[in-house]
Design a protein around this motif. Sequence first.
Motif, short mmCIF file in Angstrom:
data_model
loop_
_atom_site.label_atom_id
_atom_site.label_comp_id
_atom_site.label_asym_id
_atom_site.label_seq_id
_atom_site.Cartn_x
_atom_site.Cartn_y
_atom_site.Cartn_z
N PRO A 195 30.63 12.45 10.26
CA PRO A 195 31.76 13.28 10.64
C PRO A 195 31.66 13.69 12.11
O PRO A 195 30.58 13.91 12.64
CB PRO A 195 31.63 14.49 9.72
N THR A 196 32.82 13.76 12.80
CA THR A 196 32.82 14.10 14.22
C THR A 196 32.58 15.58 14.44
O THR A 196 31.92 15.97 15.39
CB THR A 196 34.17 13.69 14.85
N THR A 197 33.10 16.44 13.59
CA THR A 197 32.91 17.88 13.69
C THR A 197 32.21 18.36 12.43
O THR A 197 32.80 18.31 11.36
CB THR A 197 34.26 18.60 13.85
N PRO A 198 30.99 18.85 12.55
CA PRO A 198 30.24 19.24 11.35
C PRO A 198 30.91 20.40 10.61
O PRO A 198 31.44 21.32 11.21
CB PRO A 198 28.88 19.67 11.92
N ILE A 199 30.89 20.31 9.29
CA ILE A 199 31.34 21.41 8.44
C ILE A 199 30.14 22.33 8.22
O ILE A 199 29.09 21.88 7.76
CB ILE A 199 31.85 20.90 7.08
N THR A 200 30.27 23.61 8.56
CA THR A 200 29.14 24.52 8.44
C THR A 200 29.15 25.33 7.15
O THR A 200 28.10 25.80 6.71
CB THR A 200 29.11 25.50 9.63
N HIS A 201 30.34 25.52 6.54
CA HIS A 201 30.39 26.30 5.31
C HIS A 201 31.70 26.07 4.57
O HIS A 201 32.63 25.46 5.11
CB HIS A 201 30.21 27.79 5.60
N VAL A 202 31.75 26.55 3.34
CA VAL A 202 32.95 26.46 2.51
C VAL A 202 33.44 27.88 2.24
O VAL A 202 32.67 28.73 1.78
CB VAL A 202 32.67 25.74 1.18
N GLN A 203 34.71 28.14 2.55
CA GLN A 203 35.29 29.46 2.30
C GLN A 203 36.18 29.39 1.07
O GLN A 203 37.12 28.60 1.02
CB GLN A 203 36.10 29.93 3.51
N LEU A 204 35.88 30.21 0.07
CA LEU A 204 36.63 30.21 -1.17
C LEU A 204 37.49 31.46 -1.27
O LEU A 204 37.01 32.57 -1.05
CB LEU A 204 35.68 30.18 -2.38
N ASP A 205 38.74 31.27 -1.63
CA ASP A 205 39.58 32.41 -1.96
C ASP A 205 39.08 32.99 -3.28
O ASP A 205 38.71 32.25 -4.19
CB ASP A 205 41.03 31.96 -2.08
N ALA A 206 39.09 34.31 -3.39
CA ALA A 206 38.58 34.96 -4.60
C ALA A 206 39.32 34.51 -5.85
O ALA A 206 38.73 34.42 -6.92
CB ALA A 206 38.66 36.48 -4.45
N LEU A 207 40.61 34.22 -5.70
CA LEU A 207 41.39 33.77 -6.85
C LEU A 207 40.85 32.45 -7.39
O LEU A 207 40.80 32.24 -8.61
CB LEU A 207 42.87 33.61 -6.46
N VAL A 208 40.41 31.57 -6.50
CA VAL A 208 39.83 30.29 -6.92
C VAL A 208 38.55 30.53 -7.71
O VAL A 208 38.33 29.91 -8.76
CB VAL A 208 39.54 29.40 -5.70
N VAL A 209 37.71 31.43 -7.22
CA VAL A 209 36.47 31.74 -7.92
C VAL A 209 36.77 32.25 -9.33
O VAL A 209 36.15 31.81 -10.31
CB VAL A 209 35.66 32.80 -7.14
N MET A 210 37.74 33.14 -9.45
CA MET A 210 38.08 33.69 -10.76
C MET A 210 38.62 32.62 -11.71
O MET A 210 38.29 32.60 -12.90
CB MET A 210 39.10 34.82 -10.60
N LYS A 211 39.42 31.69 -11.18
CA LYS A 211 39.97 30.63 -12.02
C LYS A 211 38.86 29.69 -12.51
O LYS A 211 38.87 29.27 -13.67
CB LYS A 211 41.04 29.85 -11.24
N ILE A 212 37.92 29.37 -11.63
CA ILE A 212 36.82 28.49 -12.02
C ILE A 212 35.93 29.18 -13.05
O ILE A 212 35.55 28.58 -14.07
CB ILE A 212 35.99 28.08 -10.78
N VAL A 213 35.58 30.45 -12.80
CA VAL A 213 34.75 31.20 -13.74
C VAL A 213 35.42 31.28 -15.10
O VAL A 213 34.78 31.07 -16.15
CB VAL A 213 34.46 32.61 -13.18
N LYS A 214 36.71 31.59 -15.12
CA LYS A 214 37.45 31.72 -16.38
C LYS A 214 37.48 30.40 -17.14
O LYS A 214 37.25 30.35 -18.35
CB LYS A 214 38.86 32.20 -16.09
N HIS A 215 37.77 29.30 -16.43
CA HIS A 215 37.84 27.98 -17.05
C HIS A 215 36.49 27.61 -17.68
O HIS A 215 36.42 27.19 -18.85
CB HIS A 215 38.25 26.95 -16.01
N CYS A 216 35.41 27.77 -16.91
CA CYS A 216 34.09 27.39 -17.40
C CYS A 216 33.64 28.27 -18.56
O CYS A 216 33.03 27.80 -19.52
CB CYS A 216 33.07 27.46 -16.27
N LYS A 217 33.95 29.57 -18.47
CA LYS A 217 33.54 30.51 -19.51
C LYS A 217 34.26 30.22 -20.82
O LYS A 217 33.66 30.26 -21.90
CB LYS A 217 33.83 31.93 -19.05
N GLU A 218 35.55 29.90 -20.73
CA GLU A 218 36.33 29.65 -21.94
C GLU A 218 35.90 28.38 -22.66
O GLU A 218 36.01 28.29 -23.89
CB GLU A 218 37.82 29.56 -21.59
N GLN A 219 35.40 27.38 -21.91
CA GLN A 219 35.04 26.10 -22.51
C GLN A 219 33.55 25.95 -22.77
O GLN A 219 33.12 24.93 -23.31
CB GLN A 219 35.52 24.95 -21.60
N ALA A 220 32.75 26.93 -22.37
CA ALA A 220 31.30 26.84 -22.57
C ALA A 220 30.97 26.69 -24.06
O ALA A 220 31.65 27.26 -24.90
CB ALA A 220 30.63 28.08 -22.00
#
Length: 215
Positions: free
Chosen positions: A14-39
């Motif tokens: 890559p020409t410009t290094p990616i230093t981090h990933v910024q997550l919107d809190a709503l995305v975190v909640m959706k992922i947590v909810k999805h994984c928790k419901e299907q665990a």
Amino acid sequence: AAAAAAAAAAAATPTTPITHVQLDALVVMKIVKHCKEQAPDAVTGELLGLDVGDRVEVTDSFAFPADAVAATPPGADAATTTASASAANEGVRYRDDMMRCLREVNVDDHTIGWYRSTSLGSFVNEHVIARQYRYQTTIGRAAVLLVYDPLKTTHGTLALKAYRLAPSFVALYAAKRFTKAALTGAGVSHASIFEQLPVHVHTSVLTNALLHSLD
């Protein structure tokens, strides 16, 4: 073949290094909810967002159908292979339909990676590597994999990490050079196939309280 090699080279350097990933809190909640419901079953989903300077911004996500998680096991018979291929095709159709719906309501529809759940941190296998390679060679430097561990999260810390295939491994994978000498020469081991990126959650005090209530 030439186009695939060029894409792999771009993903590996890559020409410009990616230093981090910024997550919107709503995305975190959706992922947590999805994984928790299907665990305890494994789940996957699509990540949407933007490539902004030195970071990847994840602004939205949606879940994939449960059947889309399964990979064809080694040595599977014809019936199992056909069923897995059918499930994968169904997953692609579902994703395309979701993307079309998002465009119609003017929501971000730029794919920047995917997420999956895991148990006790174990997630590296042939299916995950192949899928992440496709994302990196198609999307480029912004393609990330988020891995969420529901079990570790119950211990009090949000176990959500961001990964991408290491440039050295991408080059070997593109050339299909998996000999012991090639891996050793490139300094690649099982532990260095993926490289981890720091995750920053963009959240408010109220959203942070809700996230803790979901743990």
